[in-house]
Write a protein that holds these residues in place. Structure first.
Motif, PDB file in Angstrom:
ATOM      1  N   ALA A 257       0.827  -1.205   0.000  1.00 15.43           N
ATOM      2  CA  ALA A 257       0.000   0.000   0.000  1.00 15.43           C
ATOM      3  C   ALA A 257       0.864   1.260   0.000  1.00 15.43           C
ATOM      4  CB  ALA A 257      -0.929  -0.007   1.212  1.00 15.43           C
ATOM      5  N   VAL A 258       1.934   1.263   0.808  1.00 15.85           N
ATOM      6  CA  VAL A 258       2.836   2.418   0.842  1.00 15.85           C
ATOM      7  C   VAL A 258       3.539   2.575  -0.501  1.00 15.85           C
ATOM      8  CG1 VAL A 258       4.885   3.386   1.961  1.00 15.85           C
ATOM      9  CG2 VAL A 258       3.130   2.245   3.333  1.00 15.85           C
ATOM     10  N   GLU A 259       3.988   1.461  -1.043  1.00 16.18           N
ATOM     11  CA  GLU A 259       4.645   1.515  -2.363  1.00 16.18           C
ATOM     12  C   GLU A 259       3.701   2.084  -3.415  1.00 16.18           C
ATOM     13  OE1 GLU A 259       5.287  -1.740  -5.841  1.00 16.18           O
ATOM     14  OE2 GLU A 259       5.681  -2.400  -3.788  1.00 16.18           O
ATOM     15  N   TYR A 260       2.445   1.642  -3.405  1.00 13.61           N
ATOM     16  CA  TYR A 260       1.484   2.107  -4.407  1.00 13.61           C
ATOM     17  C   TYR A 260       1.152   3.577  -4.210  1.00 13.61           C
ATOM     18  CZ  TYR A 260      -2.439   1.758  -7.647  1.00 13.61           C
ATOM     19  OH  TYR A 260      -3.272   1.927  -8.721  1.00 13.61           O
ATOM     20  N   TYR A 261       1.126   4.018  -2.970  1.00 12.97           N
ATOM     21  CA  TYR A 261       0.797   5.425  -2.702  1.00 12.97           C
ATOM     22  C   TYR A 261       1.944   6.353  -3.095  1.00 12.97           C
ATOM     23  CZ  TYR A 261       0.051   9.718  -0.058  1.00 12.97           C
ATOM     24  OH  TYR A 261      -0.072  11.044   0.297  1.00 12.97           O
ATOM     25  N   LEU A 262       3.184   5.952  -2.788  1.00  9.51           N
ATOM     26  CA  LEU A 262       4.319   6.837  -3.056  1.00  9.51           C
ATOM     27  C   LEU A 262       4.651   6.906  -4.536  1.00  9.51           C
ATOM     28  CD1 LEU A 262       6.744   5.968  -0.102  1.00  9.51           C
ATOM     29  CD2 LEU A 262       5.180   7.914  -0.319  1.00  9.51           C
ATOM     30  N   ALA A 263       4.846   5.772  -5.160  1.00  4.38           N
ATOM     31  CA  ALA A 263       5.245   5.744  -6.574  1.00  4.38           C
ATOM     32  C   ALA A 263       4.979   4.344  -7.109  1.00  4.38           C
ATOM     33  CB  ALA A 263       6.715   6.110  -6.739  1.00  4.38           C
ATOM     34  N   PRO A 264       3.795   4.084  -7.627  1.00  6.50           N
ATOM     35  CA  PRO A 264       3.481   2.744  -8.120  1.00  6.50           C
ATOM     36  C   PRO A 264       4.299   2.403  -9.353  1.00  6.50           C
ATOM     37  CG  PRO A 264       1.741   4.283  -8.705  1.00  6.50           C
ATOM     38  CD  PRO A 264       2.669   5.012  -7.781  1.00  6.50           C
ATOM     39  N   SER A 265       4.649   1.148  -9.463  1.00  2.85           N
ATOM     40  CA  SER A 265       5.391   0.693 -10.630  1.00  2.85           C
ATOM     41  C   SER A 265       4.481   0.686 -11.849  1.00  2.85           C
ATOM     42  CB  SER A 265       5.948  -0.713 -10.397  1.00  2.85           C
ATOM     43  OG  SER A 265       6.475  -1.254 -11.593  1.00  2.85           O
ATOM     44  N   PRO A 266       4.977   1.074 -13.012  1.00  2.00           N
ATOM     45  CA  PRO A 266       4.161   0.987 -14.226  1.00  2.00           C
ATOM     46  C   PRO A 266       3.707  -0.437 -14.531  1.00  2.00           C
ATOM     47  CG  PRO A 266       6.085   2.378 -14.600  1.00  2.00           C
ATOM     48  CD  PRO A 266       6.269   1.724 -13.262  1.00  2.00           C
ATOM     49  N   LEU A 267       4.399  -1.439 -13.984  1.00  2.00           N
ATOM     50  CA  LEU A 267       4.029  -2.832 -14.226  1.00  2.00           C
ATOM     51  C   LEU A 267       3.057  -3.366 -13.183  1.00  2.00           C
ATOM     52  CD1 LEU A 267       7.570  -4.268 -15.095  1.00  2.00           C
ATOM     53  CD2 LEU A 267       5.794  -3.507 -16.677  1.00  2.00           C
TER      54      LEU A 267
ATOM     55  N   GLU B 110      -3.489  -7.830 -12.599  1.00  2.00           N
ATOM     56  CA  GLU B 110      -4.355  -8.592 -13.514  1.00  2.00           C
ATOM     57  C   GLU B 110      -3.944 -10.053 -13.567  1.00  2.00           C
ATOM     58  OE1 GLU B 110      -4.000  -6.575 -17.197  1.00  2.00           O
ATOM     59  OE2 GLU B 110      -5.284  -4.873 -16.620  1.00  2.00           O
ATOM     60  N   HIS B 111      -2.641 -10.303 -13.499  1.00  2.00           N
ATOM     61  CA  HIS B 111      -2.173 -11.689 -13.498  1.00  2.00           C
ATOM     62  C   HIS B 111      -2.626 -12.414 -12.233  1.00  2.00           C
ATOM     63  CE1 HIS B 111       0.498 -15.127 -14.035  1.00  2.00           C
ATOM     64  NE2 HIS B 111       0.971 -14.919 -12.812  1.00  2.00           N
ATOM     65  N   HIS B 112      -2.506 -11.767 -11.069  1.00  2.00           N
ATOM     66  CA  HIS B 112      -2.919 -12.402  -9.822  1.00  2.00           C
ATOM     67  C   HIS B 112      -4.429 -12.566  -9.762  1.00  2.00           C
ATOM     68  CE1 HIS B 112       1.051 -10.850  -7.898  1.00  2.00           C
ATOM     69  NE2 HIS B 112       1.205 -12.041  -8.457  1.00  2.00           N
ATOM     70  N   ALA B 113      -5.166 -11.660 -10.407  1.00  2.00           N
ATOM     71  CA  ALA B 113      -6.629 -11.796 -10.413  1.00  2.00           C
ATOM     72  C   ALA B 113      -7.075 -13.047 -11.156  1.00  2.00           C
ATOM     73  CB  ALA B 113      -7.269 -10.562 -11.044  1.00  2.00           C
ATOM     74  N   ARG B 114      -6.261 -13.542 -12.080  1.00  2.00           N
ATOM     75  CA  ARG B 114      -6.588 -14.774 -12.813  1.00  2.00           C
ATOM     76  C   ARG B 114      -5.878 -15.981 -12.221  1.00  2.00           C
ATOM     77  NH1 ARG B 114      -5.312 -11.143 -17.039  1.00  2.00           N
ATOM     78  NH2 ARG B 114      -3.287 -12.202 -17.261  1.00  2.00           N
ATOM     79  N   GLY B 115      -5.206 -15.799 -11.069  1.00  2.00           N
ATOM     80  CA  GLY B 115      -4.435 -16.873 -10.486  1.00  2.00           C
ATOM     81  C   GLY B 115      -5.250 -17.767  -9.573  1.00  2.00           C
ATOM     82  N   SER B 116      -4.539 -18.409  -8.649  1.00  2.00           N
ATOM     83  CA  SER B 116      -5.171 -19.344  -7.720  1.00  2.00           C
ATOM     84  C   SER B 116      -5.995 -18.592  -6.683  1.00  2.00           C
ATOM     85  CB  SER B 116      -4.096 -20.186  -7.025  1.00  2.00           C
ATOM     86  OG  SER B 116      -3.226 -19.352  -6.265  1.00  2.00           O
TER      87      SER B 116
END
Length: 451
Positions: free
Chosen positions: A382-392, A398-404
């Motif tokens: 959450a901190v990583e996404y708030y400060l500077a999320p990775s473009p990837l 999306e990959h994890h949403a289709r995962g297990s």
């Protein structure tokens, strides 16, 4: 009284004054093989340098090292082969006996044939080096040009051409030039990238860090070492009194002894590499190595979004630093600038967003933890996404949403934590982030505030 002078008519049939004889070096230098050898040197080095320009263009030390490596691994074998081919010229033409009857001595005849090739090879190297320096100048990030190494390399190339000339006169084999070039490449490659011990310092090509510079006398001693050996070989082959070869041989032995005894002391850390240039307008401060001072405004802009979100937050490191070794207790390591060609190409950040994300990851300080609990992982995300999320990040989500099922559950926890942090008020979020950064670098979940 008027004196009349009678003009004496010129005798018919008198031969005109003979033209002044031109120096033999001029004919050798402007015609024949030597100019082509210089052109081949320029073309070889320019093509090799251009093929990997993203790895050196923009950094003066990187340019010096790449030109040096290319000149030694490609230029020296080419100079050996060119000199060897020139040395066998009289044998191929069948004029060896005729040249032996010339008035000039053997040493003078040798130099008249060998020097033009050596000078043209050095000129070709000088053109390639000048083009490389111009290619770096327009996008240089700081530092300064390093000219001592190129001057020493030019002398080494001339010595290689003269040595090849001696071999070409002694070895009556058409395959001698390519085989001599291959042998030179192998020897220099092993000496430069292998571990030959103290004897490796005798090689004109040795590997060293890009933040180091040679001591001021190192190129001079290297030239004395290689030049002394070359002069000894030439005199032993051409001089009437071959004992004269002992004089340059003694000088080469003295220079070689100095190189071996000095060892790693031939190179020292560049003083600029120890100095940091900082932008103190943000918290944490942003400091880069003084060798890349011109890159600081770009890095400051790339991290401006993250530093603005950290305004007023406590327990942060004092600065981002960019030097060798582990950062201090109040510092955090700036994402890598070197080696050039990854995050920085030709004086520009290749991906400012990805660079900002890497800086945010270093702020967390948990990169060396073997494993963290799922709750801490969700908070860090959450901190990583708030400060500077990775473009990837979106692709990973999306990959994890289709995962297990476990991956989808973990993704749900991360998304919920991101939403809770983003929905906080400004004061509440600053207080929460202050408590979060108080646990920076700790792998245990204790003390990490919940979301």
């Amino acid at each position: 009284m008027t004196l009349l002078t009678e003009r004496v008519p010129e005798k018919r049939g008198a031969s005109p004054r003979p033209p002044r004889a031109r120096h033999p070096l001029r004919a050798e230098a402007v015609r024949g093989f030597a100019p082509w050898a210089g052109a081949a040197m320029t073309l070889t080095l320019v093509v090799a340098l251009a093929a990997g320009s993203e790895r050196w263009q923009g950094g003066w030390a990187e340019t010096r090292d790449q030109v040096h490596t290319t000149a030694m691994l490609l230029g020296v074998p080419l100079a050996l082969a060119a000199g060897c081919w020139q040395g066998g010229r009289e044998r191929r033409r069948g004029t060896r006996e005729l040249m032996a009857t010339a008035v000039r001595g053997r040493t003078a005849a040798f130099l008249a044939s060998a020097l033009p090739v050596a000078l043209w090879l050095v000129a070709g190297y000088a053109v390639a080096t000048a083009l490389a320096l111009l290619a770096t100048w327009y996008c240089a990030m700081g530092d300064r040009p390093h000219l001592g190494t190129p001057l020493g390399d030019a002398a080494v190339l001339a010595c290689a051409a003269l040595t090849g000339q001696v071999v070409g006169r002694l070895v009556a084999w058409r395959l001698a030039p390519p085989l001599l070039a291959a042998a030179g490449y192998v020897v220099l490659g092993v000496a430069g990238y292998g571990d030959p011990g103290s004897a490796g310092h005798l090689s004109p090509f040795t590997d060293h860090p890009s933040d180091s510079v040679p001591v001021w006398w190192q190129p001079l001693v290297t030239v004395a070492w290689t030049g002394g050996l070359t002069a000894a070989a030439v005199l032993a082959h051409t001089a009437r009194r071959r004992t004269l070869a002992l004089l340059p041989l003694v000088a080469a032995a003295a220079a070689g002894t100095l190189l071996v005894q000095t060892g790693d002391g031939l190179w020292r850390t560049d003083p600029l590499a120890r100095r940091q240039v900082c932008d103190t307008s943000s918290t944490p401060q942003i400091c880069v190595n003084a060798r890349y001072e011109e890159l600081l405004p770009q890095i400051t802009r790339a991290l401006s979004g993250m530093t603005s979100r950290l305004e007023g937050v406590e327990n942060l490191p004092v600065r981002f630093e960019d030097r060798q070794g582990r950062p201090g207790p109040d510092e955090v390591e700036l994402p890598m600038i070197t080696p050039i060609g990854w995050s920085v190409v030709r004086g520009r950040l290749t991906d400012p967003e990805e660079y900002a994300w890497a800086a945010g990851m270093t702020l967390q300080g948990r990169g060396e933890c073997d494993e963290v609990t799922p709750r801490v992982a969700a908070v860090d995300d959450a901190v990583e996404y708030y400060l500077a999320p990775s473009p990837l990040r979106r692709q990973f989500d999306e990959h994890h949403a289709r995962g297990s099922a476990a991956e989808r559950t973990a993704l749900g926890e991360r998304l919920a934590a991101r939403e809770r942090l983003a929905s906080m008020g400004a004061e509440e979020r600053r207080a929460w982030l202050s408590a979060y950064f108080a646990t920076r670098g700790e792998c245990d979940a204790k003390g990490v505030p919940a979301l």
